[in-house]
Design a protein around this motif. Structure first.
Motif, PDB file in Angstrom:
ATOM      1  N   ALA A 190      12.054   0.098  -8.703  1.00  0.00           N
ATOM      2  CA  ALA A 190      10.700   0.416  -8.246  1.00  0.00           C
ATOM      3  C   ALA A 190      10.228  -0.774  -7.426  1.00  0.00           C
ATOM      4  O   ALA A 190      10.172  -1.901  -7.932  1.00  0.00           O
ATOM      5  N   MET A 228       7.229  -2.530  -5.344  1.00  0.00           N
ATOM      6  CA  MET A 228       5.775  -2.510  -5.361  1.00  0.00           C
ATOM      7  C   MET A 228       5.226  -3.192  -4.108  1.00  0.00           C
ATOM      8  O   MET A 228       5.607  -4.310  -3.788  1.00  0.00           O
ATOM      9  N   ASP A 288       1.307  -2.333  -2.433  1.00  0.00           N
ATOM     10  CA  ASP A 288       0.164  -1.424  -2.328  1.00  0.00           C
ATOM     11  C   ASP A 288      -0.098  -0.972  -0.897  1.00  0.00           C
ATOM     12  O   ASP A 288      -0.466   0.180  -0.663  1.00  0.00           O
ATOM     13  N   TYR A 300       3.160   1.482  -0.060  1.00  0.00           N
ATOM     14  CA  TYR A 300       3.510   2.595  -0.945  1.00  0.00           C
ATOM     15  C   TYR A 300       2.370   3.077  -1.836  1.00  0.00           C
ATOM     16  O   TYR A 300       2.544   4.055  -2.548  1.00  0.00           O
ATOM     17  N   GLU A 323      -0.391   2.479  -5.117  1.00  0.00           N
ATOM     18  CA  GLU A 323      -0.349   1.854  -6.452  1.00  0.00           C
ATOM     19  C   GLU A 323       0.939   2.120  -7.218  1.00  0.00           C
ATOM     20  O   GLU A 323       1.368   1.304  -8.025  1.00  0.00           O
ATOM     21  N   LYS A 324       1.555   3.280  -7.016  1.00  0.00           N
ATOM     22  CA  LYS A 324       2.729   3.661  -7.800  1.00  0.00           C
ATOM     23  C   LYS A 324       4.021   3.065  -7.270  1.00  0.00           C
ATOM     24  O   LYS A 324       5.044   3.092  -7.939  1.00  0.00           O
ATOM     25  N   GLY A 325       4.010   2.545  -6.065  1.00  0.00           N
ATOM     26  CA  GLY A 325       5.203   1.934  -5.499  1.00  0.00           C
ATOM     27  C   GLY A 325       6.198   2.968  -5.006  1.00  0.00           C
ATOM     28  O   GLY A 325       5.918   4.162  -4.933  1.00  0.00           O
ATOM     29  N   LYS A 326       7.385   2.507  -4.683  1.00  0.00           N
ATOM     30  CA  LYS A 326       8.458   3.354  -4.157  1.00  0.00           C
ATOM     31  C   LYS A 326       9.685   3.170  -5.030  1.00  0.00           C
ATOM     32  O   LYS A 326      10.139   2.045  -5.256  1.00  0.00           O
ATOM     33  N   LYS A 327      10.239   4.277  -5.546  1.00  0.00           N
ATOM     34  CA  LYS A 327      11.441   4.212  -6.380  1.00  0.00           C
ATOM     35  C   LYS A 327      12.644   4.629  -5.560  1.00  0.00           C
ATOM     36  O   LYS A 327      12.592   5.613  -4.819  1.00  0.00           O
ATOM     37  N   THR A 345       9.913  -2.096 -11.894  1.00  0.00           N
ATOM     38  CA  THR A 345      10.871  -1.816 -12.964  1.00  0.00           C
ATOM     39  C   THR A 345      12.285  -1.652 -12.414  1.00  0.00           C
ATOM     40  O   THR A 345      12.483  -1.277 -11.265  1.00  0.00           O
TER      41      THR A 345
END
Length: 72
Positions: A13, A15, A17, A20, A22-26, A58
């Motif tokens: 993940a 991060m 902001d 991407y 708040e949730k970011g990019k996986k 993460t």
């Protein structure tokens, strides 16, 4: 029951902001060698994040195995 290793991959993940939200990019990267340690996976994730101008969120190691009965 018997477990037979299929493959290993890792999900990072990233991060940032501004890029991407708040949730970011996986992202999932496949073909990880089975012997890769958690520390090595984190080092790679941090390097990728740094190259992209992101922070590493993460890191999830994913191992796929086939489950069969002992009779097979």
């Amino acid at each position: 029951m018997k477990f037979e290793f299929l493959n290993k991959s890792v999900q990072y993940a990233f991060m940032n902001d501004e890029k991407y939200g708040e949730k970011g990019k996986k992202r999932v990267y496949g073909h990880v060698v089975n012997s890769a340690t958690g520390e090595q996976l984190l080092q790679v994730g941090e390097a990728i994040a740094d190259l992209q101008g992101d922070k590493l969120g993460t890191t999830v190691a994913i191992t796929k195995e086939v489950v069969t009965s002992k009779n097979n």
